[in-house]
Scaffold this motif. Structure first.
Motif, PDB file in Angstrom:
ATOM      1  N   LEU A 141     -21.320 -14.069  -1.444  1.00  0.00           N
ATOM      2  CA  LEU A 141     -21.414 -15.353  -0.733  1.00  0.00           C
ATOM      3  C   LEU A 141     -20.576 -15.302   0.535  1.00  0.00           C
ATOM      4  O   LEU A 141     -19.423 -14.887   0.523  1.00  0.00           O
ATOM      5  CB  LEU A 141     -20.905 -16.515  -1.608  1.00  0.00           C
ATOM      6  N   GLN A 142     -21.179 -15.759   1.628  1.00  0.00           N
ATOM      7  CA  GLN A 142     -20.465 -15.917   2.897  1.00  0.00           C
ATOM      8  C   GLN A 142     -19.783 -17.283   2.860  1.00  0.00           C
ATOM      9  O   GLN A 142     -20.452 -18.309   2.877  1.00  0.00           O
ATOM     10  CB  GLN A 142     -21.481 -15.851   4.047  1.00  0.00           C
ATOM     11  N   ALA A 143     -18.452 -17.302   2.780  1.00  0.00           N
ATOM     12  CA  ALA A 143     -17.720 -18.570   2.669  1.00  0.00           C
ATOM     13  C   ALA A 143     -16.316 -18.391   3.208  1.00  0.00           C
ATOM     14  O   ALA A 143     -15.335 -18.370   2.462  1.00  0.00           O
ATOM     15  CB  ALA A 143     -17.690 -19.035   1.213  1.00  0.00           C
ATOM     16  N   PRO A 144     -16.188 -18.296   4.538  1.00  0.00           N
ATOM     17  CA  PRO A 144     -14.898 -17.929   5.142  1.00  0.00           C
ATOM     18  C   PRO A 144     -13.779 -18.917   4.822  1.00  0.00           C
ATOM     19  O   PRO A 144     -12.632 -18.515   4.662  1.00  0.00           O
ATOM     20  CB  PRO A 144     -15.201 -17.930   6.646  1.00  0.00           C
ATOM     21  N   GLN A 145     -14.115 -20.211   4.724  1.00  0.00           N
ATOM     22  CA  GLN A 145     -13.051 -21.205   4.541  1.00  0.00           C
ATOM     23  C   GLN A 145     -12.779 -21.549   3.089  1.00  0.00           C
ATOM     24  O   GLN A 145     -11.904 -22.364   2.805  1.00  0.00           O
ATOM     25  CB  GLN A 145     -13.406 -22.491   5.318  1.00  0.00           C
ATOM     26  N   ALA A 146     -13.513 -20.976   2.160  1.00  0.00           N
ATOM     27  CA  ALA A 146     -13.304 -21.325   0.753  1.00  0.00           C
ATOM     28  C   ALA A 146     -12.013 -20.699   0.231  1.00  0.00           C
ATOM     29  O   ALA A 146     -11.588 -19.626   0.674  1.00  0.00           O
ATOM     30  CB  ALA A 146     -14.495 -20.862  -0.073  1.00  0.00           C
ATOM     31  N   VAL A 162     -20.201 -26.227   1.681  1.00  0.00           N
ATOM     32  CA  VAL A 162     -18.969 -26.448   0.932  1.00  0.00           C
ATOM     33  C   VAL A 162     -17.913 -25.493   1.479  1.00  0.00           C
ATOM     34  O   VAL A 162     -18.016 -24.274   1.300  1.00  0.00           O
ATOM     35  CB  VAL A 162     -19.192 -26.200  -0.578  1.00  0.00           C
ATOM     36  N   ASP A 163     -16.931 -26.047   2.156  1.00  0.00           N
ATOM     37  CA  ASP A 163     -15.876 -25.227   2.770  1.00  0.00           C
ATOM     38  C   ASP A 163     -16.474 -24.037   3.511  1.00  0.00           C
ATOM     39  O   ASP A 163     -16.052 -22.890   3.349  1.00  0.00           O
ATOM     40  CB  ASP A 163     -14.861 -24.769   1.707  1.00  0.00           C
ATOM     41  N   GLY A 164     -17.479 -24.314   4.303  1.00  0.00           N
ATOM     42  CA  GLY A 164     -18.071 -23.296   5.165  1.00  0.00           C
ATOM     43  C   GLY A 164     -19.185 -22.484   4.538  1.00  0.00           C
ATOM     44  O   GLY A 164     -19.825 -21.698   5.230  1.00  0.00           O
ATOM     45  N   ALA A 165     -19.420 -22.664   3.233  1.00  0.00           N
ATOM     46  CA  ALA A 165     -20.480 -21.893   2.576  1.00  0.00           C
ATOM     47  C   ALA A 165     -21.769 -22.711   2.523  1.00  0.00           C
ATOM     48  O   ALA A 165     -21.777 -23.821   1.998  1.00  0.00           O
ATOM     49  CB  ALA A 165     -20.057 -21.513   1.158  1.00  0.00           C
ATOM     50  N   ASP A 166     -22.854 -22.153   3.062  1.00  0.00           N
ATOM     51  CA  ASP A 166     -24.174 -22.800   2.986  1.00  0.00           C
ATOM     52  C   ASP A 166     -24.758 -22.565   1.614  1.00  0.00           C
ATOM     53  O   ASP A 166     -25.049 -21.427   1.244  1.00  0.00           O
ATOM     54  CB  ASP A 166     -25.114 -22.196   4.037  1.00  0.00           C
TER      55      ASP A 166
END
Lengths: 386, 386
Positions: free
Chosen positions: A54-59, B99-103
């Protein structure tokens, strides 16, 4: 003594290393066969592990969630999270991701309906997957029908598998299997993740099963508000099966007998009699089968119960009639379920002179590979009357 | 003067209040009609706003994402996020959450294939939704077929709509519409979010369209690696249409003419001739239609191009043959697309003596409500030859 202790320590250390090695996933990751073409994730390896991305830089925290068991994922410098599960059973699994506490589907996943809603799905190749593989053989059709059911007072949706011959032989009539889904599933399950069509196409191509129609209806116990059964009271009084395990199956029982079967017999070239009609189901659908079929022995001749209990001889009201009417009782479980009672029941049915078969799916639990295999074992037993 | 200024100020203030009021959503939220039964979110209101909900106590930022436009969501004390979009066009929209940058997809959403993958989908009731509503009328079947295509050297999947009469009248043969999806879509689109079956069921029940078969194939331009067209070279040399707008449609053109149409004609009771065969499509499917149909006037007689360009008279190589062979050219756009050239082309085709129709879908863009309406307008024009 000292030597013994050292040897024990060395052994312990060796075990520890071995354990650490088995926790290191085999590096033979492939895109899951359930993925859309070209989609690289989720991946699976030869141990049955699942790797999500998952691409989620801010998580702050991302986990892989397979049926409620959560596996940590870690972030690289590009904000991409990767994480692996422990080895899973072969076959398909509902899964999702947890992003900072939010349960969400995997945007890379394919979707199936089950477990109470739409979920992302990952398929781990099974050693025996050939029996439900897509092959260059004649294929049947999977037809979506919409029709108004008077008894259930609603438009019903149903899927019907017609065998490859169906349209080629317009003069031929076919037997019918009514095949029920489980709790929190719907009429899409058997045709999609159940692979019912491919299983039948392959069996028919190999000459291992008679061609028959399969009807996959919605047998959910919660029918729409205002449901009023319009059928006449059953001959012999009210107890038609009805309740089992806290569920009230009688609304579906009415719908099946008064809406579904008459509609199918009126709109398909069926052999519309008891010898050519089977009822089977998985989990709750198995419970419905063992409730409804024995109460309607003039309607059904073949009974299949997959991970949904069994039929005890002392439950059978009229053993002679049952022996005369029922051509097969098939009971199956995954080896990781509690199938002992089912096995004992089948032995007792056999001893009572009823043609019965018990099947245990190796290394599977209450899951679709158990049920794909169950259909694959059950179908060749159907409509084999000389 | 003072009074005038005060009046102007009051007017401005009034406008400001009015503006603020229109930014306050109408409090008539309902679960979206696309939701699973019983599912409360996403919701829509009478202004066409979408309200999403997500349980995400530990998330720092959650947004509602409709086709790339992001709307803020806010967290309550229980960790539940809610957020509304601005008013959207009527009809269906692909959407998701961030969600926190994740699509990610909305776990509450229903899923459709389009826009390059599986996406959650929200439907905003259209004022004219009655034409694709599920009604108690005779319904056709939507059939999933699998068959091996020699030209494309792969197993193809295709959906076929058969009209309500199809199985009731085994002696009757039917015309066929080949109906193509758009770029990044697949063969599921027309039967699902396109509502093709319900649109036809309703038109046929009202006597407004002739019953015909609809074939919905996969016309993706990227065919599997190793694709080799096996067909003979076309009579008259290589230019069979082929390229348009940077796309190379010739692999699909071969598959359609050499795999799909022969399979359908061999396996369904079709009227297998040019007067009873139509080709239409949306977006890229419209581009394929206006490329392939004019190059095969002995195969197709009715042409439908939805949001996919049009046919200019100066593009037609043999105007006399075109006039003789083509029974209708239908061109449509949403009013929020650039349909002016299409409208002018249709006027020129009419002036040249070709039966042509231009349709503009009110208040819609490049989206499925435009194409549902286009099918609804196009279908009554088909196969009306006296």
């Amino acid at each position: 003594m000292k030597i013994k202790m050292l040897a024990a320590l060395a052994l312990a250390a060796g075990n520890f290393v071995a354990l650490a090695q088995t926790n290191q996933p085999a590096d033979d990751w492939q895109p899951a066969p359930s993925n859309m073409p070209g989609q690289q994730y989720p991946q699976v390896n030869s141990e049955g592990r699942v790797r999500a991305r998952l691409q989620a830089p801010q998580a702050q925290e991302v986990q892989l969630n397979i049926s409620g068991v959560k596996f940590p994922m870690t972030k690289d410098t590009n904000g991409v999270w990767l994480g692996d599960s422990t080895p899973q059973d072969q076959g398909n699994h509902y899964y999702g991701l947890v992003v900072d506490g939010a349960d969400v589907p995997d945007p890379n996943g394919a979707f199936i309906f089950g477990s109470g809603g739409w979920h992302t799905d990952v398929e781990i190749p099974a050693a025996d997957q050939d029996f439900y593989a897509l092959k260059n053989v004649p294929h049947g059709q999977l037809r979506e029908l919409l029709y108004f059911g008077k008894t259930s007072n609603t438009t019903r949706r149903c899927y019907v598998y017609t065998p490859p011959d169906y349209d080629k032989k317009p003069g031929k009539r076919f037997p019918v299997l009514y095949l029920l889904h489980g709790y929190n599933e719907n009429e899409t399950g058997w045709g999609h993740q159940g692979r019912a069509g491919l299983i039948m196409d392959n069996l028919i191509a190999e000459g291992k099963a008679k061609p028959f129609i399969i009807v996959m209806e919605n047998s959910a116990i919660n029918l729409p508000p205002g449901f009023v059964p319009h059928g006449p009271p059953p001959a012999g009084g009210p107890p038609r099966g009805g309740r089992r395990g806290g569920f009230d199956f009688s609304p579906f029982e009415h719908a099946l007998l008064e809406d579904v079967i008459p509609y199918i017999d009126a709109n398909f070239r069926t052999l519309a009699d008891q010898p050519h009609r089977a009822l089977a189901g998985l989990s709750m659908g198995g419970m419905q089968t063992r409730t409804i079929a024995p109460a309607h022995l003039d309607t059904f001749s073949h009974i299949g119960i997959f991970s949904g209990g069994s039929i005890a001889t002392n439950e059978i009201k009229d053993l002679n009639k049952f022996k005369q009417k029922v051509k097969v009782v098939f009971v199956s479980y995954g080896s990781r379920e509690s199938g002992a009672a089912g096995k004992a029941d089948v032995a007792a049915l056999k001893a009572a002179g009823i043609n019965s078969v018990f099947y245990e799916s190796p290394d599977t639990a209450h899951e679709w590979l158990t049920w794909r295999r169950s259909l694959h074992e059950f179908a060749p037993l159907l409509f084999q009357k000389k």
